[in-house]
Design a protein around this motif. Structure first.
Motif, PDB file in Angstrom:
ATOM      1  N   ASP A  89      -1.498   5.619  -3.834  1.00  8.43           N
ATOM      2  CA  ASP A  89      -0.760   4.936  -2.772  1.00  8.43           C
ATOM      3  C   ASP A  89      -0.012   5.924  -1.888  1.00  8.43           C
ATOM      4  N   ALA A  93      -0.613   6.987   2.032  1.00  4.16           N
ATOM      5  CA  ALA A  93       0.485   6.847   2.995  1.00  4.16           C
ATOM      6  C   ALA A  93       0.766   8.126   3.778  1.00  4.16           C
ATOM      7  N   ARG A  96      -3.890   8.803   5.510  1.00  7.27           N
ATOM      8  CA  ARG A  96      -4.775   7.896   6.239  1.00  7.27           C
ATOM      9  C   ARG A  96      -4.039   7.119   7.326  1.00  7.27           C
ATOM     10  N   ALA A  97      -3.338   6.108   6.926  1.00  3.78           N
ATOM     11  CA  ALA A  97      -2.677   5.215   7.879  1.00  3.78           C
ATOM     12  C   ALA A  97      -1.243   5.682   8.100  1.00  3.78           C
ATOM     13  N   THR A  98      -1.070   6.888   8.603  1.00  5.67           N
ATOM     14  CA  THR A  98       0.258   7.491   8.647  1.00  5.67           C
ATOM     15  C   THR A  98       1.214   6.794   9.604  1.00  5.67           C
ATOM     16  N   THR A  99       0.699   6.084  10.605  1.00  9.56           N
ATOM     17  CA  THR A  99       1.592   5.386  11.538  1.00  9.56           C
ATOM     18  C   THR A  99       1.742   3.911  11.212  1.00  9.56           C
ATOM     19  N   ASP A 100       1.004   3.437  10.248  1.00 13.25           N
ATOM     20  CA  ASP A 100       1.102   2.051   9.817  1.00 13.25           C
ATOM     21  C   ASP A 100       2.478   1.815   9.183  1.00 13.25           C
ATOM     22  N   ASN A 101       3.129   0.715   9.525  1.00 13.90           N
ATOM     23  CA  ASN A 101       4.473   0.431   9.004  1.00 13.90           C
ATOM     24  C   ASN A 101       4.528   0.477   7.488  1.00 13.90           C
ATOM     25  N   LYS A 102       3.520  -0.080   6.836  1.00 14.09           N
ATOM     26  CA  LYS A 102       3.500  -0.090   5.374  1.00 14.09           C
ATOM     27  C   LYS A 102       3.451   1.331   4.816  1.00 14.09           C
ATOM     28  N   SER A 103       2.644   2.188   5.407  1.00 15.13           N
ATOM     29  CA  SER A 103       2.544   3.574   4.949  1.00 15.13           C
ATOM     30  C   SER A 103       3.850   4.328   5.153  1.00 15.13           C
ATOM     31  N   VAL A 104       4.485   4.094   6.287  1.00 13.34           N
ATOM     32  CA  VAL A 104       5.774   4.738   6.552  1.00 13.34           C
ATOM     33  C   VAL A 104       6.786   4.311   5.489  1.00 13.34           C
TER      34      VAL A 104
END
Length: 120
Positions: A89, A93, A96-104
């Motif tokens: 996980d 974070a 991959r999805a570094t700008t995705d709110n969940k990843s942040v």
């Protein structure tokens, strides 16, 4: 950047001091792999922007007292961080999805918890 342009000289000096403090601490703790996924496992020592962001943001505000407590448990702190860098996980974070709110949220919460655990 717009907000930064409205800061005072004193506020910019504080931001700079916090940034340099984070650089110093992470280099003391993690060496030249301070913002790299390769910490503790070897490999290419590439700057990871997500790690740079989370460490510089959070360490700029951690108290000196908490830093002292972390340093008292530095080996355990470093080992915990190495395990975190192997967590699917967390790796997702920061890669991959570094700008995705969940990843942040995942990466900030993980490092906040790491800092809190060893600074209490």
């Amino acid at each position: 950047m717009e907000k930064l342009s409205r800061t005072t000289d004193a506020e910019r000096a504080d931001l700079q001091a916090g940034l340099f403090r984070a650089f110093r601490l992470t280099e003391e703790w993690f060496g030249r792999e301070q913002f790299s996924r390769s910490y503790g496992v070897g490999g290419k020592r590439l700057l990871n922007g997500a790690l740079f962001e989370v460490w510089t943001s959070l360490l700029s505000t951690v108290s000196d007292e908490k830093i002292v407590r972390i340093n008292q448990h530095l080996s355990d702190f470093q080992n915990h961080y190495k395990r975190l860098l192997q967590s699917d996980d967390f790796v997702f974070a920061i890669t991959r999805a570094t700008t995705d709110n969940k990843s942040v949220l995942i990466r900030f919460e993980a490092i906040e918890q790491l800092l809190a655990r060893y600074s209490e």
